[in-house]
Every structure is written in C-alpha cells, then in structure tokens.
Design an enzyme around this catalytic site. Structure first.
Site, PDB file in Angstrom:
ATOM      1  N   ARG A 296     -27.418   5.005  12.604  1.00 53.53           N
ATOM      2  CA  ARG A 296     -28.006   4.378  13.847  1.00 53.53           C
ATOM      3  C   ARG A 296     -28.627   5.168  14.052  1.00 53.53           C
ATOM      4  O   ARG A 296     -28.797   6.101  14.801  1.00 53.53           O
ATOM      5  CB  ARG A 296     -28.510   2.823  14.356  1.00 53.53           C
ATOM      6  CG  ARG A 296     -28.897   2.732  15.145  1.00 53.53           C
ATOM      7  CD  ARG A 296     -28.302   0.971  15.970  1.00 53.53           C
ATOM      8  NE  ARG A 296     -29.530   0.522  17.254  1.00 53.53           N
ATOM      9  CZ  ARG A 296     -29.823  -0.092  16.846  1.00 53.53           C
ATOM     10  NH1 ARG A 296     -30.291  -0.684  15.325  1.00 53.53           N
ATOM     11  NH2 ARG A 296     -31.361  -0.135  17.936  1.00 53.53           N
TER      12      ARG A 296
ATOM     13  N   VAL B 260     -19.344   5.253  17.858  1.00 52.93           N
ATOM     14  CA  VAL B 260     -20.531   4.914  18.689  1.00 52.93           C
ATOM     15  C   VAL B 260     -21.906   3.676  17.678  1.00 52.93           C
ATOM     16  O   VAL B 260     -22.602   4.728  16.744  1.00 52.93           O
ATOM     17  CB  VAL B 260     -21.174   5.920  19.800  1.00 52.93           C
ATOM     18  CG1 VAL B 260     -22.380   5.262  20.583  1.00 52.93           C
ATOM     19  CG2 VAL B 260     -20.203   6.526  19.841  1.00 52.93           C
ATOM     20  N   HIS B 261     -22.413   2.631  18.553  1.00 52.40           N
ATOM     21  CA  HIS B 261     -23.525   2.693  17.461  1.00 52.40           C
ATOM     22  C   HIS B 261     -24.374   1.247  17.777  1.00 52.40           C
ATOM     23  O   HIS B 261     -25.598   0.559  17.656  1.00 52.40           O
ATOM     24  CB  HIS B 261     -23.109   2.347  16.481  1.00 52.40           C
ATOM     25  CG  HIS B 261     -21.929   0.716  16.205  1.00 52.40           C
ATOM     26  ND1 HIS B 261     -21.279   0.109  16.354  1.00 52.40           N
ATOM     27  CD2 HIS B 261     -23.097  -1.139  15.948  1.00 52.40           C
ATOM     28  CE1 HIS B 261     -20.792  -1.109  16.992  1.00 52.40           C
ATOM     29  NE2 HIS B 261     -22.159  -2.182  16.288  1.00 52.40           N
ATOM     30  N   ARG B 262     -23.821   0.863  19.483  1.00 53.68           N
ATOM     31  CA  ARG B 262     -24.738  -0.464  20.390  1.00 53.68           C
ATOM     32  C   ARG B 262     -25.831   0.134  20.435  1.00 53.68           C
ATOM     33  O   ARG B 262     -26.550   1.862  20.835  1.00 53.68           O
ATOM     34  CB  ARG B 262     -23.762   0.079  21.451  1.00 53.68           C
ATOM     35  CG  ARG B 262     -22.605  -0.969  21.056  1.00 53.68           C
ATOM     36  CD  ARG B 262     -23.229  -2.872  20.435  1.00 53.68           C
ATOM     37  NE  ARG B 262     -21.771  -2.958  20.625  1.00 53.68           N
ATOM     38  CZ  ARG B 262     -21.558  -3.979  19.356  1.00 53.68           C
ATOM     39  NH1 ARG B 262     -23.161  -4.286  18.708  1.00 53.68           N
ATOM     40  NH2 ARG B 262     -20.653  -4.512  18.577  1.00 53.68           N
TER      41      ARG B 262
ATOM     42  N   ASP C 226     -16.994   1.430  20.496  1.00 53.09           N
ATOM     43  CA  ASP C 226     -18.322   0.348  21.638  1.00 53.09           C
ATOM     44  C   ASP C 226     -18.392  -0.594  20.382  1.00 53.09           C
ATOM     45  O   ASP C 226     -19.176  -1.843  20.183  1.00 53.09           O
ATOM     46  CB  ASP C 226     -19.711   1.250  22.155  1.00 53.09           C
ATOM     47  CG  ASP C 226     -20.509   1.787  20.579  1.00 53.09           C
ATOM     48  OD1 ASP C 226     -20.343   2.013  19.802  1.00 53.09           O
ATOM     49  OD2 ASP C 226     -21.521   1.757  21.068  1.00 53.09           O
TER      50      ASP C 226
END
Ligand code: UD1
Ligand code: UDP
Length: 382
Positions: A254, A217-219, A301
């Site tokens: 992030r 998950v990073h968006r 994602d």
C-alpha cells in the site's frame, strides 16, 4: 469438532500458525481444521512466504478476492464465505483481528447461525475513523467466544455490556469472554530460536545489532494523504540525520504505491537516492523477528510490530495518535508520536539516549492457542 478458520491478511496468516500448531498437537486430533483464505493479501511476500516458513497447512479454500474498496472487497468475501460455510457446515468459525476478512467472516457466519470464535477480541482504539475499529466491534458483537489477549481487552468488553464466561454453554446471545493471552506472543516465543538459526537478513543487509532503526508504515491514514506521508517519512529522515542511525523500512505494498504520489522535495529525493531510509520488500516472519530483535529502536504504525518490539524488549515509537495496546505505553516501552515530526523526534531522542525499558509479561504465558483450543473443546464434549 469442525473448525473453519478464515484468514486473508498478513497478520492473520501469521496468527493462524499458532492455532494450527496447537490443533495439530492435540491428543486424539479432536479438532478438524479447514482453512479458508479470502485472498485479501496475495503477493508472494504478503501471503505464501508465511505458509512456507511457519508450517501452516495449505488453505483448503481460496476465494482470491484481491484488492478493492471496502464495500466491493467485503461484498466479494461475504458471498464466497457464505457459499463455503453452506457447503462445509462447520461447528465453529474462527476469526482473527480486525480486517475486512474478519468482518466478512463474522457477518456471514452470524447470519447462518454458525458460532464465531474471535481471537484478539476486545481491542479498542476508540477511533471509529479507523476501518479496523468498525470491523472489530462488529465481529465482537457477532461472536460466541471472545478470546482476549489482555485484561484491558476484557475490561473494554465489560464496558460494552459483555459479562465474563459462565458455566453454561456459550451462544451468540450468551457469549463467553475469555482471557486467553496473545497468540502473537506464542508465535514470537516459538519462532525466535528458528529466526536466530535461519535468518540471514542482518548479514545480507550489512546491519549489526543496535546500529539501525526498524520502521514500518501502512495505516491508511498515514499513507493515503501525501502531505502526511511526506511529513512522516521526513521525520524518519530527521532521526537518521540526528542520530546517524539508518532506518530500515520493509515496505508494505500500500505504501509502496503511495510513495509515488509524494510531492517533489527533500523526502522524495532522499528516497530515490537511498539516503537515510533503506527500503526493502516486505520481510518474511523469521527475517522480521530478526530485524526487530536486533534493532536499536522500532518506529511503526503496525499493531503487531508494536507488540513484537515489546516481546523483544526493544523500545518503540508508535506512529499513530492512539493504540489499542495501551499497556505498552503505560509501561514506558512505547511512546505515541502520531505522524508529528516534533513528537517523533522527541520520542526517538528519549529512547536512543536512554536505557532499554522493562517489559513485564502482559500477553499471557506463550500458550494462548492451547488455551483457546481447550476452551472451544469444553463446549464440544467428545
Ligand atoms: C489490511 C487491513 C489492516 C491490516 C493490514 C495488514 C483492512 C481494512 N485493513 O490493510 O487492518 O493492518 O491489512 O497488513 O482489512 N496490496 C498489494 N498486494 C497485496 C495486498 C495489498 O499490492 O498482496 C495493495 C493493493 O494496492 C491494495 C492495498 O495494498 O489496494 C491495500 O490492501 P488492503 O488489504 O485493502 O489493506 P491493507 O492496507 O493491507
Ligand atoms: N511482518 C512481517 N514482515 C513485514 C512486516 C510485518 O512478517 O515486512 C509481520 C510482523 O512481524 C507482525 C505482522 O506482520 O507479525 C504485523 O502485520 P502488519 O503490520 O501488516 O499488520 P497489523 O498488525 O498492523 O494489523
């Protein structure tokens, strides 16, 4: 031909491995490559690890721009790239994907009238709220060669008024659109054997084939709203609870920062106690391939991880409202679930209780980088 490659973010460094390999293998070395690293990603496990394990030449130029807001980060890159291009005067600037490093490279080169080759051209999410969508549209429209990984990407460009390649030498005003295949597919095929031989990550984590779910998950739209991130991670915990299958989460920096802002409650408690979701640092590429290959399910994602799941015939739940890689969904190997706990639970149930989907070859022949070199060299007769 002097090619100046611009990289900066993790996926670009990985993609550059395929091109550098193809350039090094060319008979008579007709391409000289200079590599510029913007420094967008800089942690050891977001950058250096890939140079160490994938045989990418050391960058000749390091801008070291680091993190920042879109404007500040892109501006620092633009200034540094322009100075480097004025000094190096390459014949072609090679760009990958859709990050701020891609955007800065495209604008700097186009303004200096240095031809741009864009690898991963033509992808569209049709969602301009994504910074990547803006970056890729600008880059495509500044490019002289548009190397498309899929026929969908070619069709997207045709709809925007691009015509397919002609016999004339391409220019920025008469660009060539080329269906090259996907350099990421080249890499997955090339490094799969090495990953099987060298990666010890499954043993290190005590995992076995098919007994875990791999998630990334990073968006920004998933990470930057604490309520949404909380719902998404809660949905991953629900998958663990329903299927007794641990979720392994190599955590992007992030997201690592944003997790600190989660509201108190069952999700943050489970993460603190390491229950259901096993957080690990960002993985090297060989470890990542090993984790993907042996996972029962991938939930992500990431653009790259979606495709790698497909290459290794592992089903995938896409944690986004839409994807540029529409063929994954069309072939039933991936399901779009956004960050919606109900859709995520249904998609996971569909795959975890079903059979492995078929994955026909849609991303080229594993030699995209060679095709790209050949196409570039056609415009620079020796
Ligand atoms: C960027 C790309 C995204 C791509 C992703 C790949 C843009 C607009 N986004 O997103 O398209 O999918 O890379 O991973 O270019 N950070 C660190 N260490 C690092 C790098 C980043 O701590 O080595 C942290 C910083 O707090 C930074 C944040 O991560 O502010 C975001 O990094 P940034 O490069 O701006 O965007 P990504 O989310 O990585
Ligand atoms: N990747 C990796 N380690 C990780 C997560 C991803 O090596 O911990 C690789 C992954 O295998 C793929 C690429 O990074 O090749 C995808 O990059 P990312 O998800 O950061 O960005 P995106 O593809 O979404 O732009």
């Amino acid at each position: 031909m002097h090619l100046l490659t611009i990289i900066g973010a993790r996926p670009q460094i990985i993609k550059a491995a395929a091109m550098s390999r193809a350039i090094a293998a060319l008979h008579g070395r007709p391409i000289r490559e200079t590599i510029l690293h913007t420094g967008q990603h800089y942690d050891e496990n977001m950058s250096q690890v890939f140079f160490d394990e994938l045989g990418i030449p050391r960058p000749d130029i390091q801008l070291g721009v680091g993190s920042g807001g879109h404007g500040a980060q892109t501006a620092r890159m633009l200034e540094g790239i322009e100075a480097a291009l004025l000094k190096e005067r390459p014949d072609v600037v090679l760009l990958y994907g859709d990050t701020n490093s891609t955007l800065a490279g495209a604008v700097a080169a186009a303004k200096l009238r240095i031809p741009v080759a864009h690898v991963e051209a033509g992808l569209r999410s049709f969602n301009k709220a994504m910074p990547e969508e803006v970056n890729r549209i600008v880059c495509d429209h500044c490019s002289t060669w548009l190397f498309c990984p899929t026929s969908t990407a070619v069709e997207n460009l045709q709809r925007e008024g691009f015509s397919l390649g002609t016999d004339q030498r391409p220019t920025a005003d008469r660009p060539h659109v080329v269906l090259s295949g996907d350099v990421m597919y080249d890499n997955s095929m090339h490094f799969a054997g090495l990953a099987a031989a060298r990666s010890t990550i499954l043993a290190d984590l005590g995992l076995g084939t098919g007994n875990y779910v791999l998630a990334t998950v990073h968006r920004d739209n998933n990470t930057d709203d604490p309520a949404r991130l909380n719902a998404l991670l809660g949905a991953l915990l629900d998958v663990y609870a329903e299927h007794s299958t641990e979720v392994v989460l190599p955590l992007h920096p992030r997201t690592r920062q944003r997790i600190k802002d989660l509201p108190p409650g069952p999700v943050s408690e489970a993460l603190e106690q390491g229950r259901g979701i096993r957080i690990i640092p960002p993985a090297g590429f060989l470890d990542m391939i090993a984790l993907e290959r042996h996972a029962r399910l991938v939930m992500t994602d990431s653009g790259g991880v979606q495709k790698e799941a497909y290459f290794f015939r592992v089903p995938c739940v896409i944690l986004r409202p839409e994807t540029e890689w529409v063929e994954l969904v069309a072939h039933g190997q991936a399901i779009l679930a956004d960050a919606d706990p109900v859709r995520i639970a249904e998609a996971a149930r569909h795959f975890l209780n079903g059979t492995r989907p078929e994955t026909p070859p849609l991303f080229g022949d594993g030699h995209a980088a060679e095709h790209i070199c050949a196409e570039l060299l056609r415009s620079f007769p020796q």
